[in-house]
Design an enzyme around this catalytic site. Structure first.
Site, mmCIF file in Angstrom:
data_model
loop_
_atom_site.group_PDB
_atom_site.id
_atom_site.type_symbol
_atom_site.label_atom_id
_atom_site.label_comp_id
_atom_site.label_asym_id
_atom_site.label_seq_id
_atom_site.Cartn_x
_atom_site.Cartn_y
_atom_site.Cartn_z
ATOM 1 N N ARG A 32 0.823 -1.215 0.000
ATOM 2 C CA ARG A 32 0.000 0.000 0.000
ATOM 3 C C ARG A 32 0.858 1.266 0.000
ATOM 4 N NH1 ARG A 32 -4.493 -1.278 4.593
ATOM 5 N NH2 ARG A 32 -5.615 -2.939 3.533
ATOM 6 N N ARG A 36 -3.074 6.669 0.831
ATOM 7 C CA ARG A 36 -3.639 7.849 1.479
ATOM 8 C C ARG A 36 -2.727 8.511 2.507
ATOM 9 N NH1 ARG A 36 -9.355 5.562 3.328
ATOM 10 N NH2 ARG A 36 -8.064 3.717 3.667
ATOM 11 N N ARG A 45 -6.709 12.244 -5.430
ATOM 12 C CA ARG A 45 -8.020 11.686 -5.091
ATOM 13 C C ARG A 45 -9.056 12.774 -4.836
ATOM 14 N NH1 ARG A 45 -9.444 7.190 -3.007
ATOM 15 N NH2 ARG A 45 -11.442 8.148 -3.532
ATOM 16 N N ASP A 81 -6.462 -2.456 -7.933
ATOM 17 C CA ASP A 81 -7.220 -3.033 -6.820
ATOM 18 C C ASP A 81 -7.438 -4.511 -7.089
ATOM 19 O OD1 ASP A 81 -8.949 -2.074 -4.321
ATOM 20 O OD2 ASP A 81 -10.047 -3.679 -5.343
ATOM 21 N N TYR A 157 -14.820 -11.681 -1.149
ATOM 22 C CA TYR A 157 -15.508 -10.461 -1.572
ATOM 23 C C TYR A 157 -16.647 -10.780 -2.528
ATOM 24 C CZ TYR A 157 -11.715 -7.691 0.436
ATOM 25 O OH TYR A 157 -10.828 -7.100 1.297
#
Length: 357
Positions: A32, A36, A45, A81, A157
């Site tokens: 990652r 963010r 973003r 992703d 998922y």
């Protein structure tokens, strides 16, 4: 007069470590790492939705390269992703700040049979294109990494619709319709092989399979369901490109995890690297495994934990990384300190421990 050998570049370091070889220093990157915690990422973003960034090569390349430019990491992982293949297989996908959502989950044999194989260059062309552009940007001396979800984690998922504590729905599917659930895992594996091959063809020097939720399984269920599907992917890719297999909360599964055929096992911070190496031997390299929360600590503690992790395997077959993705509120200076510490030469010459011989 002898000439000193030229220092290894980042790609050589990474590939040698992936093959289980000794390196003068460890290659280091962070899961990652494009995300963010970086103000530069948040600025992008602010104007673009998550899926838009994934599917727009210009944006995906810029985000992928931010940690390379700002922190000097030794590998660039393409920004994407793990749920992109689920959408390409026919499921509606929503990805926002509230997390992933698949509003039409797979819950029956009919749902499984509706899933389709896809051509990555036609149905997900943005991903190999982003990799091609990153490779051109960083040149031949920096490894670019591709990735995908392992079948069990993607199935979680696809069946649950979103992450849910306990994974009751997907486990109920597994227990009540085992043949159909195996078919689901097989179909995911069949779709993932060409998806990863397209990333390799685009220039990825290695690929990583994320099996974040495999720790939810018992050893028996892992061996009967998740393991064969993961082996199907790794054997389908062949042996030309290193495959890294990441598992979380999987201490009870590690002897089976070592049978996947992966070149590198990436493990979380709960695992003792020395003990794991003693258990599985030198054939498989290891990646990790600093607790991401350590990066909230003071500089001396970040250095201490990172250096202890670096020394665990004596510089042989080891890629330095976190034990999971970097956390959103991590100070950038602390992430940079982790990378800088991880890139320091080992204090003593790297050589195999006696029990490896």
């Amino acid at each position: 007069m002898t000439t000193a050998p030229a220092p290894l570049n980042r790609k050589d370091l990474f590939l040698r470590a992936s093959r289980g070889e000794a390196t003068p220093r460890l290659p280091v990157w962070m899961m990652r790492q494009a995300g963010r915690y970086l103000p530069e990422y948040r600025a992008i973003r602010a104007n673009h939705a998550f899926l838009e960034v994934c599917k727009t090569p210009d944006l995906a390349v810029e985000v992928s390269l931010q940690p390379f430019r700002l922190l000097g990491v030794d590998a660039v992982i393409v920004f994407s992703d793990i749920l992109i293949p689920a959408e390409a297989m026919g499921l509606k996908l929503e990805l926002g700040d509230g997390g992933p959502n698949l509003p039409e989950p797979v819950r029956s044999k009919r749902d499984v049979e509706r899933l389709k194989l896809f051509d990555p260059e036609i149905d997900t062309p943005f991903l190999p294109e982003a990799i091609r552009r990153i490779v051109r940007e960083v040149g031949p001396e920096v490894p670019v990494l591709g990735f995908a979800a392992a079948p069990w984690t993607l199935a979680c998922y696809m069946v649950e619709g979103r992450t849910r504590e306990g994974f009751a729905t997907v486990k109920s599917f597994l227990l009540n319709e085992p043949a159909t659930f195996r078919d689901l895992l097989h179909r995911i594996a069949q779709a993932t092989v060409p998806y990863l091959k397209a990333q390799i063809a685009a220039g990825a020097a290695a690929v990583q399979l994320f099996d974040t939720w495999c720790g939810e399984l018992s050893l028996r269920d892992y061996e009967e369901f998740a393991l064969p599907a993961t082996q199907e992917i790794i054997s389908g890719l062949g042996s030309t490109t290193p495959v890294i297999y990441y598992t979380k909360a999987s201490h009870h599964l590690l002897p089976a995890v070592a049978r996947t055929g992966a070149n590198v096992l990436s493990v979380d911070w709960r695992v003792d690297l020395r003990a794991l190496r003693e258990k599985i031997g030198p054939r498989i390299a290891l990646q990790g495994n600093v607790d991401p929360a350590v990066l909230f600590g003071p500089p001396d503690e970040i250095r201490r934990v990172t250096q202890e992790t670096m020394s665990a395997l004596g510089g042989v077959g080891h890629i330095c990384n976190l034990g999971h993705g970097i956390l959103q509120q991590t100070p950038v200076a602390n992430a940079q300190l982790f990378i800088e510490t991880g890139q320091q030469p080992l204090l003593q010459e790297a050589k195999p421990a006696a029990h490896w011989r």
